[in-house]
Write a protein that holds these residues in place. Structure first.
Motif, PDB file in Angstrom:
ATOM      1  N   TYR A  79       0.871  -1.183   0.000  1.00 44.48           N
ATOM      2  CA  TYR A  79       0.000   0.000   0.000  1.00 44.48           C
ATOM      3  C   TYR A  79       0.904   1.228   0.000  1.00 44.48           C
ATOM      4  N   ALA A  80       1.051   1.852  -1.188  1.00 49.57           N
ATOM      5  CA  ALA A  80       2.047   2.926  -1.321  1.00 49.57           C
ATOM      6  C   ALA A  80       1.353   4.283  -1.355  1.00 49.57           C
ATOM      7  N   THR A 110       2.105   6.959   1.559  1.00 52.11           N
ATOM      8  CA  THR A 110       2.968   7.974   2.185  1.00 52.11           C
ATOM      9  C   THR A 110       4.173   8.321   1.304  1.00 52.11           C
ATOM     10  N   HIS A 121       5.175  13.915   2.581  1.00 47.96           N
ATOM     11  CA  HIS A 121       3.779  13.965   3.036  1.00 47.96           C
ATOM     12  C   HIS A 121       3.274  12.609   3.483  1.00 47.96           C
ATOM     13  N   PRO A 126       6.134   2.568   2.738  1.00 48.60           N
ATOM     14  CA  PRO A 126       5.269   1.396   2.560  1.00 48.60           C
ATOM     15  C   PRO A 126       5.960   0.076   2.912  1.00 48.60           C
ATOM     16  N   GLY A 127       5.321  -0.713   3.763  1.00 44.89           N
ATOM     17  CA  GLY A 127       5.862  -2.011   4.168  1.00 44.89           C
ATOM     18  C   GLY A 127       5.741  -3.007   3.030  1.00 44.89           C
ATOM     19  N   ASN A 183      10.317  -1.834   4.740  1.00 43.73           N
ATOM     20  CA  ASN A 183       9.675  -0.549   4.409  1.00 43.73           C
ATOM     21  C   ASN A 183      10.510   0.090   3.298  1.00 43.73           C
ATOM     22  N   PRO A 220       5.454   2.094  16.780  1.00 42.24           N
ATOM     23  CA  PRO A 220       5.062   2.816  15.565  1.00 42.24           C
ATOM     24  C   PRO A 220       3.553   2.804  15.297  1.00 42.24           C
ATOM     25  N   THR A 237       1.974   5.984  15.121  1.00 45.35           N
ATOM     26  CA  THR A 237       2.262   6.830  13.954  1.00 45.35           C
ATOM     27  C   THR A 237       1.610   6.278  12.687  1.00 45.35           C
ATOM     28  N   TYR A 238       1.817   4.954  12.451  1.00 43.84           N
ATOM     29  CA  TYR A 238       1.289   4.444  11.179  1.00 43.84           C
ATOM     30  C   TYR A 238      -0.242   4.377  11.218  1.00 43.84           C
ATOM     31  N   GLY A 244      -2.015   6.692  10.474  1.00 47.96           N
ATOM     32  CA  GLY A 244      -2.461   7.991  10.959  1.00 47.96           C
ATOM     33  C   GLY A 244      -1.828   8.340  12.292  1.00 47.96           C
ATOM     34  N   ASP A 245      -1.055   9.442  12.304  1.00 48.01           N
ATOM     35  CA  ASP A 245      -0.451   9.930  13.548  1.00 48.01           C
ATOM     36  C   ASP A 245      -1.556  10.140  14.590  1.00 48.01           C
ATOM     37  N   VAL A 279      -2.110  12.170  17.048  1.00 49.28           N
ATOM     38  CA  VAL A 279      -2.649  13.515  17.291  1.00 49.28           C
ATOM     39  C   VAL A 279      -3.538  13.923  16.111  1.00 49.28           C
ATOM     40  N   VAL A 280      -3.044  13.673  14.915  1.00 52.18           N
ATOM     41  CA  VAL A 280      -3.816  14.027  13.713  1.00 52.18           C
ATOM     42  C   VAL A 280      -5.169  13.308  13.734  1.00 52.18           C
ATOM     43  N   LEU A 335      -7.601  14.728  16.261  1.00 54.94           N
ATOM     44  CA  LEU A 335      -8.186  15.996  15.802  1.00 54.94           C
ATOM     45  C   LEU A 335      -9.377  15.755  14.864  1.00 54.94           C
ATOM     46  N   LEU A 339      -5.781  23.634  19.353  1.00 53.33           N
ATOM     47  CA  LEU A 339      -5.503  22.217  19.036  1.00 53.33           C
ATOM     48  C   LEU A 339      -5.305  21.333  20.272  1.00 53.33           C
TER      49      LEU A 339
HETATM   50  C1  LIG Z   1       6.460   1.291  10.828  1.00 53.12           C
HETATM   51  C2  LIG Z   1       5.710   2.117   9.828  1.00 53.12           C
HETATM   52  C3  LIG Z   1       5.049   1.478   8.792  1.00 53.12           C
HETATM   53  C4  LIG Z   1       4.397   2.230   7.816  1.00 53.12           C
HETATM   54  N1  LIG Z   1       3.802   1.586   6.766  1.00 53.12           N
HETATM   55  C5  LIG Z   1       3.236   2.325   5.768  1.00 53.12           C
HETATM   56  C6  LIG Z   1       2.656   1.685   4.631  1.00 53.12           C
HETATM   57  O1  LIG Z   1       2.630   0.446   4.533  1.00 53.12           O
HETATM   58  N2  LIG Z   1       2.152   2.459   3.646  1.00 53.12           N
HETATM   59  C7  LIG Z   1       2.144   3.818   3.717  1.00 53.12           C
HETATM   60  O2  LIG Z   1       1.661   4.455   2.790  1.00 53.12           O
HETATM   61  N3  LIG Z   1       2.658   4.445   4.795  1.00 53.12           N
HETATM   62  C8  LIG Z   1       3.201   3.748   5.814  1.00 53.12           C
HETATM   63  N4  LIG Z   1       3.738   4.372   6.912  1.00 53.12           N
HETATM   64  C9  LIG Z   1       3.707   5.840   6.980  1.00 53.12           C
HETATM   65  C10 LIG Z   1       2.726   6.347   8.011  1.00 53.12           C
HETATM   66  O3  LIG Z   1       1.418   6.135   7.618  1.00 53.12           O
HETATM   67  C11 LIG Z   1       3.007   7.840   8.261  1.00 53.12           C
HETATM   68  O4  LIG Z   1       4.277   7.929   8.843  1.00 53.12           O
HETATM   69  C12 LIG Z   1       1.941   8.404   9.165  1.00 53.12           C
HETATM   70  O5  LIG Z   1       0.741   8.558   8.459  1.00 53.12           O
HETATM   71  C13 LIG Z   1       2.371   9.754   9.789  1.00 53.12           C
HETATM   72  O6  LIG Z   1       2.682  10.658   8.824  1.00 53.12           O
HETATM   73  P1  LIG Z   1       4.051  11.486   8.825  1.00 53.12           P
HETATM   74  O7  LIG Z   1       5.158  10.522   8.915  1.00 53.12           O
HETATM   75  O8  LIG Z   1       3.935  12.372   7.660  1.00 53.12           O
HETATM   76  O9  LIG Z   1       4.042  12.337  10.138  1.00 53.12           O
HETATM   77  P2  LIG Z   1       3.950  13.913  10.230  1.00 53.12           P
HETATM   78  O10 LIG Z   1       2.596  14.332   9.790  1.00 53.12           O
HETATM   79  O11 LIG Z   1       5.097  14.540   9.579  1.00 53.12           O
HETATM   80  O12 LIG Z   1       4.042  14.084  11.804  1.00 53.12           O
HETATM   81  C14 LIG Z   1       5.107  14.750  12.492  1.00 53.12           C
HETATM   82  C15 LIG Z   1       4.533  15.501  13.696  1.00 53.12           C
HETATM   83  O13 LIG Z   1       3.680  16.542  13.246  1.00 53.12           O
HETATM   84  C16 LIG Z   1       2.446  16.515  13.919  1.00 53.12           C
HETATM   85  N5  LIG Z   1       1.377  16.986  13.005  1.00 53.12           N
HETATM   86  C17 LIG Z   1       1.240  16.732  11.674  1.00 53.12           C
HETATM   87  N6  LIG Z   1       0.158  17.321  11.177  1.00 53.12           N
HETATM   88  C18 LIG Z   1      -0.451  17.941  12.212  1.00 53.12           C
HETATM   89  C19 LIG Z   1      -1.642  18.722  12.335  1.00 53.12           C
HETATM   90  N7  LIG Z   1      -2.448  18.945  11.307  1.00 53.12           N
HETATM   91  N8  LIG Z   1      -1.950  19.221  13.537  1.00 53.12           N
HETATM   92  C20 LIG Z   1      -1.162  18.975  14.608  1.00 53.12           C
HETATM   93  N9  LIG Z   1      -0.027  18.241  14.545  1.00 53.12           N
HETATM   94  C21 LIG Z   1       0.327  17.734  13.371  1.00 53.12           C
HETATM   95  C22 LIG Z   1       2.252  15.050  14.302  1.00 53.12           C
HETATM   96  O14 LIG Z   1       1.406  14.941  15.451  1.00 53.12           O
HETATM   97  C23 LIG Z   1       3.689  14.630  14.615  1.00 53.12           C
HETATM   98  O15 LIG Z   1       3.971  14.966  15.948  1.00 53.12           O
HETATM   99  C24 LIG Z   1       4.383   3.644   7.903  1.00 53.12           C
HETATM  100  C25 LIG Z   1       5.027   4.283   8.971  1.00 53.12           C
HETATM  101  C26 LIG Z   1       5.684   3.531   9.921  1.00 53.12           C
HETATM  102  C27 LIG Z   1       6.379   4.244  11.046  1.00 53.12           C
END
Ligand SMILES: Cc1cc2nc3c(=O)[nH]c(=O)nc-3n(C[C@H](O)[C@H](O)[C@H](O)COP(=O)(O)OP(=O)(O)OC[C@H]3O[C@@H](n4cnc5c(N)ncnc54)[C@H](O)[C@@H]3O)c2cc1C
Ligand SMILES: CC/C=C\C/C=C\C/C=C\CCCC(=O)SCCNC(=O)CCNC(=O)[C@H](O)C(C)(C)COP(=O)(O)OP(=O)(O)OC[C@H]1O[C@@H](n2cnc3c(N)ncnc32)[C@H](O)[C@@H]1OP(=O)(O)O
Length: 664
Positions: A135-136, A138, A142, A176-177, A239, A419, A422-423, A425-426, A428-429, A432, A516
């Motif tokens: 699932y690609a 991220t 972004h 993406p894993g 990943n 993780p 984070t994965y 959907g973070d 905090v995000v 919200l 927030l």
């Molecule tokens: C182990 C692992 C496996 C994963 N596997 C996949 C996968 O298979 N496919 C895929 O597509 N992705 C994958 N991901 C990616 C994952 O979905 C993203 O890392 C995740 O959605 C968070 O996004 P980001 O990294 O952009 O964090 P960011 O959005 O950059 O977050 C950084 C900080 O900013 C804060 N922040 C961001 N936006 C806001 C806001 N609007 N308001 C307040 N605070 C905010 C967050 O709370 C956090 O503290 C994986 C990630 C990990 C760690």
């Protein structure tokens, strides 16, 4: 007393039927039987050994994961395991790998967003694993902001193809894993462009690698993003990163169940909510909540058994020392986590029901409950994974120094689990998103529309904003209506306070940004209310087995009252309860800990985890901790020789120098 005697003694003290509790935990007798059979099938097979993951190199770990995955697939086919059985079988393998993403995201994305023809073409291949997908979504630049993705998919009417392109470094797919080294295909999310117009993010099925020799197709750059947190842990997963250089795919590889592009290049927008494109994430968030209960239960099982085996202080004249589980401080840290494991289990069951219900409604073009399903899956994913990550770390500390050893199972569990915050959907995000949903609901209260589902309590705003808790004695905190009212009043008052503060801003978006932190707190309060209310609802069901319901009641009120204690600031500042009532809650909590104490070990036995799955010397079923700690230590490669490598180059020169100076 030896470790095994300690645990046998504990098991004898239990006041309830453990076998019946196993069924409650599993959800049904049938679910228990499947889980029990699958976990033992995995545990008895040497291929699934996990004992030396910490000392493997990344390459060894990865290859070992491929071997395990191939073996699992062979067994699943040979034994004709059902979908339910094979999902549970893979879970007990306890090895993050490409299979997770293929089955939990790639296949569901095609099922949910593909047309009938697309499903007929791709699903048989994916179901037989003749293609392997990921699932690609991220990108390097972004993740949280899906609408901000940069990869483009531009329709070329001359060739009837989409041209996939990564215009910048930040547009590289990243994370993406299964992408890095294994996947042959991916569902890729990219901005759809037709006739020079950007229609936003859409999904596409893309072949990445040649099916003959696994080399990346021309126009595709692909690899692994590198080592992640912890030894072993999530490093078994590849990943990956991915860049497109004007890479062409046929038009019929855009997932077109929702919106379409015609042969002429005309964009036909979806006549259903575009958010259905996010359906795969909603489905995974729902499973992550149930998985949170499993991870919490695993950590708590280790910490509880070890706390019963471990003795410190309290002996007089060389007599037996106190089991650390008897210290009230240990109970105050451990028992709320045990209660949380059960609470997350039951809210996970309910969320599964909610998800099934919304899926059926969507199929009948009823979109009314979609916002509620999104808010519940996002909020509960966020709340339960944050609590579980903190809980695993607390369990490590509850095990003292030995908890820091890799063989306690806790460091790796934490590294694999954290993780989840984070994965998908973070946290905090995602919280919200709940807050947005709550603000909308509060804004509509005056319109006469009665809120439904998990926000139904807001319909009683007049009462909940004014009421004073009628708790008068500690036992009142075991009254479900009084406990629920306290959680409802606190959640509503926090949401209304945010809504009132928002009104002070001319620009609502700017106000939202300013508030927030408060909004996240309001979201958490609402989610905690959901968990408490679903636990109370569970108690109202028919629960079989001697003493089982009584134990669940204790756990339910420990869960609720520890939250009051932890978030006392919220309850007091919203005038939901008085300091005296808070003090009564604390008294009741202490009494509940005493009632739970003799049942603690049996309550973790009810999870029915094998020693293989626990992967912990401290949490062994037989409690034989100390001899096994020695065995593990002696297995360490550093103990292969008595004198270490490097002695002659780096240690001996110091000692020789000391000898020279001693002679002077
Ligand atoms: C182990 C692992 C496996 C994963 N596997 C996949 C996968 O298979 N496919 C895929 O597509 N992705 C994958 N991901 C990616 C994952 O979905 C993203 O890392 C995740 O959605 C968070 O996004 P980001 O990294 O952009 O964090 P960011 O959005 O950059 O977050 C950084 C900080 O900013 C804060 N922040 C961001 N936006 C806001 C806001 N609007 N308001 C307040 N605070 C905010 C967050 O709370 C956090 O503290 C994986 C990630 C990990 C760690
Ligand atoms: C042990 C593990 C077990 C299982 C897991 C298996 C596999 C292995 C583990 C890990 C895999 C990890 C895989 C991944 O991480 S994949 C990538 C995940 N990425 C994310 O989660 C990104 C998070 N971001 C978003 O979801 C969205 O960007 C957003 C934050 C929700 C915002 O959406 P957006 O459209 O930009 O903006 P809004 O304007 O805020 O929303 C518009 C409108 O839509 C509503 N909405 C949003 N999302 C949904 C949804 N999913 N369903 C329904 N409705 C949705 C939103 O509330 C808003 O509604 P309004 O009414 O207010 O307009």
């Amino acid at each position: 007393m030896e470790g095994d005697d300690n645990l046998a003694h504990e098991r004898n003290k239990a006041e309830f039927d453990v076998n019946e509790m196993k069924i409650v935990w599993a959800g049904s007798r049938q679910a228990f039987e499947v889980s029990n059979r699958m976990s033992r099938l995995v545990a008895s097979d040497p291929v699934f050994d996990k004992s030396n993951r910490a000392v493997m190199t990344r390459k060894e770990l990865f290859k070992n994961t491929l071997r395990k995955s191939a073996h699992a697939w062979k067994l699943i086919n040979e034994l004709c395991l059902s979908d339910e059985e094979s999902t549970i079988f893979k879970y007990f393998m306890d090895q993050p790998g490409f299979l997770d993403l293929h089955w939990r995201m790639f296949v569901p994305a095609i099922k949910g967003q593909g047309t009938e023809e697309q499903k007929q073409k791709w699903l048989p291949l994916a179901n037989k694993m003749q293609i392997i997908g990921c699932y690609a979504q991220t990108e390097l630049g972004h993740g949280s902001n899906v609408q901000g993705l940069e990869t483009t998919a531009t329709f070329n009417p001359q060739t009837d193809q989409f041209i996939l392109h990564s215009p910048t470094q930040t547009s590289s797919k990243w994370w993406p894993g299964g992408l890095g080294k294994v996947s042959t295909h991916a569902v890729v999310y990219a901005r759809l462009i037709t006739n020079g117009k950007d229609h936003g993010v859409h999904g596409f099925i893309v072949q990445l690698r040649n099916l003959d020799d696994h080399s990346p197709l021309p126009g595709i750059t692909i690899g692994d993003i590198g080592v992640k947190f912890g030894n072993g842990a999530y490093n078994s997963m590849d990943n990956g990163f991915l860049m497109f250089d004007k890479f062409c795919i046929p038009r019929d590889q855009m997932l077109m169940r929702l919106s379409k592009v015609t042969r002429e290049g005309k964009y036909v927008p979806s006549d259903v909510p575009r958010q259905l494109m996010y359906g795969t994430m909603v489905s995974v968030r729902q499973t992550i909540v149930s998985n949170a209960s499993v991870a919490m239960a695993r950590a708590v099982c280790i910490a509880t058994r070890y706390s019963a085996v471990r003795r410190q202080f309290g002996s007089q004249n060389g007599g037996v020392e106190t089991q650390v589980i008897d210290y009230k401080t240990q109970q105050n840290r451990l028992f709320p986590l045990l209660a949380s494991a059960y609470a997350f289990r039951f809210v996970g069951e309910w969320l599964k029901w909610l998800y099934t219900d919304v899926t059926q409604r969507l199929e009948a073009s009823d979109f009314a409950t979609l916002p509620e399903a999104h808010a519940c899956t996002a909020g509960l994913k966020s709340m339960t994974t944050s609590a579980t990550s903190d809980g695993i770390e607390e369990c490590r500390k509850l095990c003292g120094g030995h908890g820091y050893l890799w063989c306690s199972g806790l460091p790796e569990l934490f590294a694999v689990y954290v993780p989840a915050c984070t994965y998908e959907g973070d946290n905090v995000v995602l919280q919200l998103q709940v807050a947005r949903f709550l603000m909308k609901t509060v804004a509509q209260l005056s319109s006469g529309n009665a809120p439904a589902g998990t926000t139904a309590y807001m319909g009683r705003a007049k009462h909940l904003l004014q009421c004073r808790s009628s708790i008068q004695k500690a036992e009142d905190w075991l009254n479900p209506a009084m406990v629920l009212e306290a959680f409802e009043a606190r959640a509503l008052r926090m949401a209304v306070s945010c809504a009132n503060n928002l009104k002070k801003f001319e620009n609502q978006e700017q106000g939202f940004s300013e508030l927030l932190a408060d909004l996240v707190e309001a979201g958490i309060a609402h989610c905690q209310l959901i968990v408490v209310s679903k636990f109370i609802a569970k108690l109202e069901r028919d629960i079989k087995g001697k003493g089982v319901k009584n134990q669940l009641k204790n756990l339910c009120y420990i869960y609720a009252l520890h939250l009051i204690h932890k978030h006392l600031g919220d309850f007091l500042s919203t005038n939901t309860i008085t300091p005296e009532q808070a003090s009564l809650a604390n008294n009741q909590l202490r009494s509940l800990y005493s009632q739970l104490r003799p049942n603690a070990v049996a309550l973790v036995d009810a999870f029915d985890y094998t020693d293989h799955y626990l992967g912990s010397v401290l949490g062994r079923y037989d409690g034989n901790v100390y001899p096994k700690l020695f065995e593990e230590a002696l297995k360490d490669p550093l103990n292969d020789s008595v004198v270490p490598d490097g002695y002659h180059e780096y240690i001996r020169p110091f000692i020789k120098q000391d000898l020279r100076s001693a002679r002077l």
